[in-house]
Design a protein around this motif. Structure first.
Motif, PDB file in Angstrom:
ATOM      1  N   VAL A   1      23.824  -2.773  -0.248  1.00 42.09           N
ATOM      2  CA  VAL A   1      23.705  -2.447  -1.672  1.00 42.09           C
ATOM      3  C   VAL A   1      22.696  -1.314  -1.863  1.00 42.09           C
ATOM      4  N   ARG A   2      21.568  -1.392  -1.177  1.00 42.47           N
ATOM      5  CA  ARG A   2      20.558  -0.341  -1.307  1.00 42.47           C
ATOM      6  C   ARG A   2      21.127   0.997  -0.816  1.00 42.47           C
ATOM      7  N   GLY A   3      21.892   0.958   0.272  1.00 43.31           N
ATOM      8  CA  GLY A   3      22.541   2.171   0.768  1.00 43.31           C
ATOM      9  C   GLY A   3      23.553   2.725  -0.222  1.00 43.31           C
ATOM     10  N   TRP A   4      24.305   1.828  -0.861  1.00 42.37           N
ATOM     11  CA  TRP A   4      25.269   2.253  -1.875  1.00 42.37           C
ATOM     12  C   TRP A   4      24.533   2.935  -3.031  1.00 42.37           C
ATOM     13  N   LEU A   5      23.423   2.356  -3.455  1.00 43.41           N
ATOM     14  CA  LEU A   5      22.627   2.951  -4.532  1.00 43.41           C
ATOM     15  C   LEU A   5      22.094   4.320  -4.119  1.00 43.41           C
ATOM     16  N   LYS A   6      21.659   4.439  -2.872  1.00 44.50           N
ATOM     17  CA  LYS A   6      21.153   5.721  -2.365  1.00 44.50           C
ATOM     18  C   LYS A   6      22.255   6.775  -2.402  1.00 44.50           C
ATOM     19  N   ASP A   7      23.441   6.414  -1.921  1.00 45.42           N
ATOM     20  CA  ASP A   7      24.560   7.355  -1.908  1.00 45.42           C
ATOM     21  C   ASP A   7      24.991   7.748  -3.320  1.00 45.42           C
ATOM     22  N   THR A   8      24.869   6.826  -4.251  1.00 44.49           N
ATOM     23  CA  THR A   8      25.342   7.048  -5.620  1.00 44.49           C
ATOM     24  C   THR A   8      24.293   7.695  -6.514  1.00 44.49           C
ATOM     25  N   TYR A   9      23.025   7.266  -6.366  1.00 44.49           N
ATOM     26  CA  TYR A   9      21.977   7.698  -7.287  1.00 44.49           C
ATOM     27  C   TYR A   9      20.810   8.423  -6.625  1.00 44.49           C
ATOM     28  N   GLY A  10      20.696   8.356  -5.312  1.00 41.92           N
ATOM     29  CA  GLY A  10      19.593   9.008  -4.616  1.00 41.92           C
ATOM     30  C   GLY A  10      18.512   8.027  -4.181  1.00 41.92           C
ATOM     31  N   ASP A  11      17.603   8.535  -3.369  1.00 41.61           N
ATOM     32  CA  ASP A  11      16.537   7.717  -2.780  1.00 41.61           C
ATOM     33  C   ASP A  11      15.639   7.041  -3.807  1.00 41.61           C
ATOM     34  N   ALA A  12      15.236   7.792  -4.822  1.00 43.09           N
ATOM     35  CA  ALA A  12      14.272   7.246  -5.793  1.00 43.09           C
ATOM     36  C   ALA A  12      14.838   6.014  -6.498  1.00 43.09           C
ATOM     37  N   VAL A  13      16.081   6.086  -6.924  1.00 43.17           N
ATOM     38  CA  VAL A  13      16.701   4.940  -7.595  1.00 43.17           C
ATOM     39  C   VAL A  13      16.886   3.799  -6.604  1.00 43.17           C
ATOM     40  N   ALA A  14      17.395   4.106  -5.415  1.00 41.26           N
ATOM     41  CA  ALA A  14      17.629   3.055  -4.413  1.00 41.26           C
ATOM     42  C   ALA A  14      16.346   2.316  -4.075  1.00 41.26           C
ATOM     43  N   ASP A  15      15.244   3.041  -3.992  1.00 42.11           N
ATOM     44  CA  ASP A  15      13.959   2.408  -3.672  1.00 42.11           C
ATOM     45  C   ASP A  15      13.402   1.607  -4.835  1.00 42.11           C
ATOM     46  N   ALA A  16      13.719   2.017  -6.062  1.00 42.02           N
ATOM     47  CA  ALA A  16      13.115   1.396  -7.245  1.00 42.02           C
ATOM     48  C   ALA A  16      13.887   0.190  -7.775  1.00 42.02           C
ATOM     49  N   VAL A  17      15.195   0.151  -7.578  1.00 40.84           N
ATOM     50  CA  VAL A  17      15.989  -0.941  -8.150  1.00 40.84           C
ATOM     51  C   VAL A  17      15.657  -2.260  -7.468  1.00 40.84           C
ATOM     52  N   ARG A  18      15.454  -3.287  -8.275  1.00 40.32           N
ATOM     53  CA  ARG A  18      15.182  -4.632  -7.768  1.00 40.32           C
ATOM     54  C   ARG A  18      16.507  -5.288  -7.414  1.00 40.32           C
ATOM     55  N   ILE A  19      16.618  -5.739  -6.158  1.00 38.81           N
ATOM     56  CA  ILE A  19      17.820  -6.439  -5.703  1.00 38.81           C
ATOM     57  C   ILE A  19      17.406  -7.853  -5.327  1.00 38.81           C
ATOM     58  N   GLN A  20      17.920  -8.816  -6.067  1.00 42.11           N
ATOM     59  CA  GLN A  20      17.555 -10.213  -5.862  1.00 42.11           C
ATOM     60  C   GLN A  20      18.680 -10.965  -5.156  1.00 42.11           C
ATOM     61  N   TYR A  21      18.312 -12.082  -4.543  1.00 38.04           N
ATOM     62  CA  TYR A  21      19.309 -12.981  -3.970  1.00 38.04           C
ATOM     63  C   TYR A  21      19.414 -14.209  -4.868  1.00 38.04           C
ATOM     64  N   GLY A  22      20.626 -14.626  -5.148  1.00 40.23           N
ATOM     65  CA  GLY A  22      20.858 -15.851  -5.903  1.00 40.23           C
ATOM     66  C   GLY A  22      21.961 -16.642  -5.231  1.00 40.23           C
ATOM     67  N   GLY A  23      21.889 -17.905  -5.278  1.00 41.29           N
ATOM     68  CA  GLY A  23      22.916 -18.749  -4.671  1.00 41.29           C
ATOM     69  C   GLY A  23      22.291 -19.931  -3.970  1.00 41.29           C
ATOM     70  N   SER A  24      21.973 -20.949  -4.724  1.00 41.35           N
ATOM     71  CA  SER A  24      21.384 -22.183  -4.185  1.00 41.35           C
ATOM     72  C   SER A  24      20.090 -21.926  -3.415  1.00 41.35           C
ATOM     73  N   VAL A  25      19.207 -21.132  -3.998  1.00 47.73           N
ATOM     74  CA  VAL A  25      17.882 -20.914  -3.405  1.00 47.73           C
ATOM     75  C   VAL A  25      17.115 -22.226  -3.463  1.00 47.73           C
ATOM     76  N   THR A  26      16.505 -22.591  -2.342  1.00 44.68           N
ATOM     77  CA  THR A  26      15.774 -23.859  -2.241  1.00 44.68           C
ATOM     78  C   THR A  26      14.383 -23.627  -1.663  1.00 44.68           C
ATOM     79  N   PRO A  27      13.517 -24.629  -1.767  1.00 42.40           N
ATOM     80  CA  PRO A  27      12.221 -24.513  -1.104  1.00 42.40           C
ATOM     81  C   PRO A  27      12.371 -24.300   0.404  1.00 42.40           C
ATOM     82  N   GLU A  28      13.452 -24.821   0.969  1.00 41.75           N
ATOM     83  CA  GLU A  28      13.669 -24.700   2.411  1.00 41.75           C
ATOM     84  C   GLU A  28      14.171 -23.306   2.816  1.00 41.75           C
ATOM     85  N   SER A  29      14.806 -22.585   1.914  1.00 42.76           N
ATOM     86  CA  SER A  29      15.389 -21.284   2.268  1.00 42.76           C
ATOM     87  C   SER A  29      14.582 -20.082   1.780  1.00 42.76           C
TER      88      SER A  29
END
Length: 133
Positions: A73-101
């Motif tokens: 995803v970060r690479g896609w953002l870099k290719d589409t918007y450039g380094d500055a945007v790719a570095d700045a955009v927050r990319i989160q993980y979601g999907g049954s996040v637990t204390p164990e994971s």
């Protein structure tokens, strides 16, 4: 103006994941979801990788696989918007996040945070997730 910012959630089904199509599916979703969005507008957008098969199921994408998609995803953002945007955009993980994971997920270089669902309803679990190590 009101302090609310969009979060674009992307992710594949279990069948797509098992077929190795997760990156292709995410690329399609990014292209459609960010169509006509400028680099300037990207400053207010968060992207969440939420594998559909992991939402509310108790199944969690392993940290290595999640990192692989986040890096894509970060690479896609870099290719589409450039380094500055790719570095700045927050990319989160979601999907049954637990204390164990959470610790292993948050140790990955391209995972900037977690979008927590059901575990946020349990104060003890949510506290542990918020205080990941």
């Amino acid at each position: 103006d009101e302090g609310l910012y969009p979060c674009l959630c992307i992710g594949e089904t279990k069948e797509e994941y098992e077929a190795g199509l997760n990156k292709q599916i995410c690329a399609i979703q990014l292209a459609k979801g960010l169509k006509d969005i400028s680099a300037e507008q990207m400053k207010t957008i968060t992207i969440a990788y939420e594998p559909v098969w992991a939402i509310g199921t108790g199944l969690v994408c392993d940290a290595k696989s999640a990192q692989d998609v986040h890096a894509f995803v970060r690479g896609w953002l870099k290719d589409t918007y450039g380094d500055a945007v790719a570095d700045a955009v927050r990319i989160q993980y979601g999907g049954s996040v637990t204390p164990e994971s959470v610790d292993e997920l948050m140790a990955q270089p391209d995972i900037d945070g977690c979008l927590v669902g059901g575990a946020s309803l349990d104060a003890e679990k949510f506290e542990r997730i918020m205080n990941f190590k």
